[in-house]
Structures are given as structure tokens and as C-alpha cells.
Design a protein around this motif. Structure first.
Motif, mmCIF file in Angstrom:
data_model
loop_
_atom_site.group_PDB
_atom_site.id
_atom_site.type_symbol
_atom_site.label_atom_id
_atom_site.label_comp_id
_atom_site.label_asym_id
_atom_site.label_seq_id
_atom_site.Cartn_x
_atom_site.Cartn_y
_atom_site.Cartn_z
ATOM 1 N N GLU A 215 -100.595 1.425 -36.277
ATOM 2 C CA GLU A 215 -99.987 2.711 -36.607
ATOM 3 C C GLU A 215 -98.474 2.586 -36.761
ATOM 4 O OE1 GLU A 215 -102.290 2.248 -34.375
ATOM 5 O OE2 GLU A 215 -103.958 3.442 -35.159
ATOM 6 N N ARG A 216 -97.837 1.870 -35.862
ATOM 7 C CA ARG A 216 -96.375 1.713 -35.952
ATOM 8 C C ARG A 216 -95.991 0.880 -37.168
ATOM 9 N NH1 ARG A 216 -97.204 1.183 -30.289
ATOM 10 N NH2 ARG A 216 -96.262 2.909 -29.132
ATOM 11 N N LEU A 217 -96.722 -0.202 -37.408
ATOM 12 C CA LEU A 217 -96.403 -1.065 -38.535
ATOM 13 C C LEU A 217 -96.558 -0.316 -39.850
ATOM 14 C CD1 LEU A 217 -95.636 -4.083 -39.050
ATOM 15 C CD2 LEU A 217 -98.048 -4.462 -39.563
ATOM 16 N N GLY A 218 -97.537 0.575 -39.906
ATOM 17 C CA GLY A 218 -97.822 1.279 -41.150
ATOM 18 C C GLY A 218 -97.018 2.541 -41.372
ATOM 19 N N PHE A 219 -96.085 2.853 -40.474
ATOM 20 C CA PHE A 219 -95.298 4.079 -40.625
ATOM 21 C C PHE A 219 -94.504 4.046 -41.936
ATOM 22 C CE2 PHE A 219 -91.216 6.275 -40.178
ATOM 23 C CZ PHE A 219 -91.665 7.569 -39.934
ATOM 24 N N GLY A 220 -94.602 5.112 -42.694
ATOM 25 C CA GLY A 220 -93.839 5.228 -43.945
ATOM 26 C C GLY A 220 -94.351 4.331 -45.054
ATOM 27 N N LEU B 293 -86.651 -7.595 -50.850
ATOM 28 C CA LEU B 293 -86.878 -6.503 -51.797
ATOM 29 C C LEU B 293 -85.641 -6.176 -52.626
ATOM 30 C CD1 LEU B 293 -88.979 -4.023 -49.619
ATOM 31 C CD2 LEU B 293 -89.803 -5.746 -51.225
ATOM 32 N N VAL B 294 -84.488 -6.140 -51.983
ATOM 33 C CA VAL B 294 -83.266 -5.717 -52.671
ATOM 34 C C VAL B 294 -82.624 -6.858 -53.447
ATOM 35 C CG1 VAL B 294 -80.953 -4.748 -52.368
ATOM 36 C CG2 VAL B 294 -82.857 -3.898 -50.975
ATOM 37 N N ASP B 295 -82.459 -8.009 -52.793
ATOM 38 C CA ASP B 295 -81.757 -9.128 -53.436
ATOM 39 C C ASP B 295 -82.650 -9.900 -54.406
ATOM 40 O OD1 ASP B 295 -79.668 -8.346 -51.877
ATOM 41 O OD2 ASP B 295 -79.816 -9.987 -50.432
ATOM 42 N N TYR B 296 -83.923 -10.131 -54.012
ATOM 43 C CA TYR B 296 -84.800 -10.971 -54.825
ATOM 44 C C TYR B 296 -85.881 -10.185 -55.554
ATOM 45 C CZ TYR B 296 -82.550 -14.332 -51.733
ATOM 46 O OH TYR B 296 -81.619 -15.053 -51.034
ATOM 47 N N LYS B 297 -86.049 -8.928 -55.165
ATOM 48 C CA LYS B 297 -86.997 -8.025 -55.843
ATOM 49 C C LYS B 297 -88.407 -8.619 -55.958
ATOM 50 C CE LYS B 297 -83.455 -5.534 -58.438
ATOM 51 N NZ LYS B 297 -82.365 -5.995 -57.555
ATOM 52 N N VAL B 298 -88.899 -9.146 -54.833
ATOM 53 C CA VAL B 298 -90.236 -9.735 -54.797
ATOM 54 C C VAL B 298 -91.179 -8.793 -54.055
ATOM 55 C CG1 VAL B 298 -91.644 -11.689 -54.059
ATOM 56 C CG2 VAL B 298 -89.277 -12.062 -54.791
ATOM 57 N N PRO B 299 -92.226 -8.285 -54.697
ATOM 58 C CA PRO B 299 -93.191 -7.422 -53.993
ATOM 59 C C PRO B 299 -93.791 -8.157 -52.797
ATOM 60 C CG PRO B 299 -93.584 -7.422 -56.361
ATOM 61 C CD PRO B 299 -92.587 -8.503 -56.106
ATOM 62 N N THR B 300 -93.946 -7.440 -51.701
ATOM 63 C CA THR B 300 -94.423 -8.050 -50.454
ATOM 64 C C THR B 300 -95.564 -7.223 -49.888
ATOM 65 O OG1 THR B 300 -92.224 -8.955 -49.981
ATOM 66 C CG2 THR B 300 -93.757 -8.760 -48.137
ATOM 67 N N ILE B 301 -96.633 -7.921 -49.493
ATOM 68 C CA ILE B 301 -97.808 -7.268 -48.910
ATOM 69 C C ILE B 301 -97.988 -7.783 -47.497
ATOM 70 C CG2 ILE B 301 -100.281 -6.848 -49.138
ATOM 71 C CD1 ILE B 301 -99.997 -7.657 -52.106
ATOM 72 N N MET B 302 -98.060 -6.893 -46.537
ATOM 73 C CA MET B 302 -98.316 -7.313 -45.156
ATOM 74 C C MET B 302 -99.424 -6.452 -44.551
ATOM 75 S SD MET B 302 -95.148 -5.863 -42.803
ATOM 76 C CE MET B 302 -93.887 -6.840 -43.608
ATOM 77 N N ILE B 303 -100.236 -7.087 -43.708
ATOM 78 C CA ILE B 303 -101.281 -6.366 -42.996
ATOM 79 C C ILE B 303 -101.050 -6.497 -41.494
ATOM 80 C CG2 ILE B 303 -102.942 -6.786 -44.855
ATOM 81 C CD1 ILE B 303 -104.317 -8.814 -42.955
ATOM 82 N N ALA B 304 -101.637 -5.587 -40.745
ATOM 83 C CA ALA B 304 -101.552 -5.649 -39.289
ATOM 84 C C ALA B 304 -102.500 -6.712 -38.754
ATOM 85 C CB ALA B 304 -101.883 -4.290 -38.681
ATOM 86 N N GLY B 305 -102.079 -7.399 -37.704
ATOM 87 C CA GLY B 305 -102.931 -8.335 -36.991
ATOM 88 C C GLY B 305 -103.307 -7.771 -35.636
ATOM 89 N N ASN B 306 -104.025 -8.549 -34.850
ATOM 90 C CA ASN B 306 -104.474 -8.040 -33.550
ATOM 91 C C ASN B 306 -103.338 -7.902 -32.539
ATOM 92 O OD1 ASN B 306 -104.669 -11.023 -33.660
ATOM 93 N ND2 ASN B 306 -105.319 -10.852 -31.527
ATOM 94 N N HIS B 307 -102.179 -8.523 -32.795
ATOM 95 C CA HIS B 307 -101.026 -8.348 -31.901
ATOM 96 C C HIS B 307 -100.190 -7.124 -32.282
ATOM 97 C CE1 HIS B 307 -100.565 -12.089 -29.342
ATOM 98 N NE2 HIS B 307 -101.602 -12.395 -30.089
ATOM 99 N N ASP B 308 -100.303 -6.673 -33.516
ATOM 100 C CA ASP B 308 -99.478 -5.571 -33.995
ATOM 101 C C ASP B 308 -100.048 -4.217 -33.585
ATOM 102 O OD1 ASP B 308 -97.658 -7.204 -35.618
ATOM 103 O OD2 ASP B 308 -99.389 -7.520 -36.922
ATOM 104 N N SER B 309 -99.167 -3.225 -33.516
ATOM 105 C CA SER B 309 -99.610 -1.839 -33.459
ATOM 106 C C SER B 309 -99.768 -1.387 -34.898
ATOM 107 C CB SER B 309 -98.593 -0.964 -32.729
ATOM 108 O OG SER B 309 -98.900 0.403 -32.934
#
Length: 384
Positions: A89-94, A71-87
Motif C-alpha cells: 500500500e505504501r509503495l503504491g501510493f500515488g 525519469l527526469v535526466d534519462y527519461k527511461v520508463p520504470t516498472i516496479m512491483i512490491a515484494g514480500n518485504h515491501d508494504s
């Protein structure tokens, strides 16, 4: 538009008791180099960013450092979603604050699914973040009383987001799902124990491209526009012959796509060696890197004293030894194949039969499924 599609990083993963964080950092350095060289308009990470709900500190630091550079050095927008291993709620904080910096995180499913819009010289491209959600959660959150399996859950999410995408607009779906007919690996946690977890590829027909996560084998999922990028590394010896990497997607002005698979080079490969003990020790049947993570299948009929210790003198990272004479019959009597490849449901059913001499009833099987799925849910949201 040019964007990168990756998934199933499983940061914080243990492989036969070995922490893989340094191995993951090694290939993620190559990923950063690819971002720098290819100058994409966006990056997609399609779920299972972490290996468990509460990842180790080292895994969190690794992701923080990586995303900061993107984000800072290359300024490339990034999209991530939660998978079945992720929490989720925690991943989506903020997530709302992070979106202002170009990081779009779809954690827990919201009542309204909003597409993420990125632009190139031809105009907007709409990205639909279909975060992982169990059918019961999708049923409640999206007020869809008829949702009872994973396909219906995905269909409900698609219908909610597609109405917010203009007709004939270029669009990309991002999902964490098991497409029917795809090749799976033993290191993937099942999405469902009792019900059906499979989804028909036709569900994603409205989209120009579908970026999938969950299955670790890089593959096309039926339709040429539906792809699994595969996992970041090989996470089981069953994946030894798979090629890992990243997908580079080029989308033209009318939504036509080309997919380029770019390989990554691990610090240590995951390999399987098969032969007689003497030949393996003198390298007469293997010329690979001795530092690789290795599974050895011995063809010797006679027992070998301290086989692991002797093999590790040549291959320091031997993690598993198999011998066909021990695999001719399962550990539990009556099992038709290697017990390590059976599901929890199959293992318990065999154990129950051995202990009682009877098969489980349908009611007992349903209760077992409920217990296993409850354990999976609690594990994802565990607080250590």
C-alpha cells in the motif's frame, strides 16, 4: 527492445547492525551509469525495493533521488512491483499520478491487472506486473475461491492479465516468487511457513521473458526465458561467493531474448576467511581488501582472549567469528545442525521438545504456523 532487470535492493538493510545505505548508494551510482550508457527502453525492479514495510528516511531519500534521475535526466520508463518485504500500500501510493511521469508501480493487488505497454521500433511490448500477493489476498481480490498456495495465486494473476495481451504479442512477466528448483540463500525471508511457496516455471510459459525477484542468487530458473537478477548486494555471509549485478535484456522483433549479466562493484565486499588466528593476523592466508565485511572461522582449538578486538586491528569490519568447536552441536540439545540455519518453526519445535520432552502435535504445529505468518503480516504493515 532493450531493458534492464534488477530486484531485491532491500534499501535500508542492516547487516550485523551496520546500516548499508551508503554501500547501496555506491552500487546504485554504477546502476545509473549503466542506464546512461546502455540507453534502455525500460527498467524493471522486481520487488523488495525496501527491506521493511516502514523504511528509514535515508532509504526513502535514496530511492527518491535515484528514480528522479532516471525519469527526469534519462527519461527511461520504470516498472516496479512490491515484494514480500515491501508494504504494498505504501509503495503504491500515488501510482496513477506517477504513471503519467513514466514510473509504473504495482503495489497492492488490484481487482483488474492491467499490462503496461512500452514501445520500440518494432511495436508494443506488454509487461505484466504480478505484484506479490499472499494466496488468501489473491483469492479474495481476484474472486478465485480455489487459490490455496502461491503457485495457484500466480496462476490466477497470469490468467487475469494474459487475456488483456493480444495473441502472439511480445510480453514480459514481472513477479516476486520462489521457482521450484532454484537456489536460495539464508538472507531471504520465506514466503510461506506452513503451506507451499514454490511455483513451477511452467506458469510463465505464455511470456517471452520473466523477470523475477525474491531469490538473491542471480540465476536462470529452469527455462532459459525465466531469470532472477539477484540482490543488489550480498546480504549474508552465505552469499559471499555469489556474483551480484544487473541483467540487460535484448528482445528482438519476434520476442527472442538474449540476457547479459553485468556485474557491480561494491564499496566493501562480503568475504569469509578461514584459518588459524596467527595466520589470519599476519595476512599469510588472505590478501583481500582489509575494509571488506568479514566473517572469520578460526581453526584454533584453544580459546583466544579478545579475538574480535585483535582481529579488528587488521580487519575493521570483522562482523562475525566462528569456531568449529562451538558448532559441533546445536545450542539446543538434539539439533542436528547449526541452529542459525533453522527456520522459526524448527527452532520452536526443538525448544518445545526440550522443555516438555514431547513432540508438538499436528494441531500445535498448525497453530504455530498461523502465529508466525500473522507476525510477518503485521511486521510488513507496522506503523512506527
Amino acid at each position: 527492445m532493450r531493458f534492464l532487470h534488477t530486484s531485491d535492493w532491500h534499501l535500508g538493510r542492516l547487516f550485523h547492525g551496520i546500516h548499508l545505505t551508503s554501500d547501496q548508494a555506491h552500487v546504485l551510482d554504477q546502476f545509473l551509469a549503466l542506464v546512461r550508457e546502455s540507453k534502455p527502453d525500460g527498467i524493471i525492479i522486481a520487488g523488495d525495493i525496501y527491506d521493511r514495510a516502514v523504511p528509514p528516511i535515508e532509504a526513502v531519500e535514496l530511492l527518491n533521488q535515484l528514480i528522479s534521475q532516471i525519469l527526469v535526466d534519462y527519461k527511461v520508463p520504470t516498472i516496479m512491483i512490491a515484494g514480500n518485504h515491501d508494504s504494498a500500500e505504501r509503495l503504491g501510493f500515488g501510482s496513477r499520478l506517477l504513471a503519467a511521469q513514466g514510473l509504473y508501480v504495482a503495489g497492492a493487488l488490484r481487482r483488474e491487472i492491467e499490462p503496461i505497454i512500452l514501445y520500440d521500433e518494432h511495436g508494443p511490448v506488454y509487461f505484466a506486473p504480478l505484484t506479490y500477493g499472499e494466496p488468501a489476498f489473491v483469492r479474495e481480490r481476484l474472486s478465485c475461491p480455489d487459490v490455496s498456495n502461491h503457485e495457484q495465486a500466480i496462476e490466477a494473476m497470469v490468467q487475469h492479465v494474459i487475456r488483456k495481451i493480444p495473441n502472439k504479442a511480445r510480453s514480459v512477466a514481472i513477479a516476486h516468487a520462489f521457482i521450484a528448483g532454484s537456489l536460495e540463500s539464508e538472507s531471504e525471508r520465506p514466503l510461506s511457513i506452513g503451506g507451499s511457496s514454490m511455483v513451477k516455471g511452467a506458469v510463465f510459459q505464455p511470456f517471452c521473458y520473466t523477470a523475477l525477484g525474491h531469490l538473491h542468487n542471480s540465476q536462470q530458473a529452469g527455462n532459459p526465458s525465466i531469470h532472477y537478477s539477484g540482490s543488489l548486494l550480498k546480504y549474508s555471509f552465505a552469499e559471499a561467493f555469489q556474483r551480484k549485478g544487473i541483467h540487460l535484456i535484448e528482445m528482438d522483433k519476434v520476442g527472442g531474448i538474449t540476457v547479459e549479466r553485468i556485474s557491480l562493484s561494491p564499496r566493501r565486499d562480503v568475504r569469509c576467511i578461514k584459518g588459524y588466528f596467527k595466520d589470519i593476523l599476519n595476512h599469510s592466508i588472505d590478501q583481500g581488501n582489509q575494509q571488506d565485511y568479514v566473517s572469520v572461522t578460526l581453526l584454533d582449538e584453544m580459546p583466544i582472549l579478545d579475538a574480535m578486538g585483535k582481529l579488528r586491528e587488521k580487519y575493521p569490519n570483522v562482523l562475525q567469528i566462528e569456531s568449529p568447536r562451538f558448532l559441533k552441536k546445536g545450542v539446543l540439545s538434539g539439533l542436528p545442525r547449526d541452529h542459525r540455519k533453522l527456520s522459526e518453526k524448527e527452532l520452536f519445535a526443538a525448544f518445545y521438545h526440550q522443555m516438555t520432552g514431547e513432540n508438538m502435535t499436528q494441531e500445535q504445529q498448525m497453530h504455530l504456523v498461523d502465529v508466525i505468518e500473522t507476525v510477518y503480516r503485521e511486521e510488513r504493515e507496522a506503523i512506527l
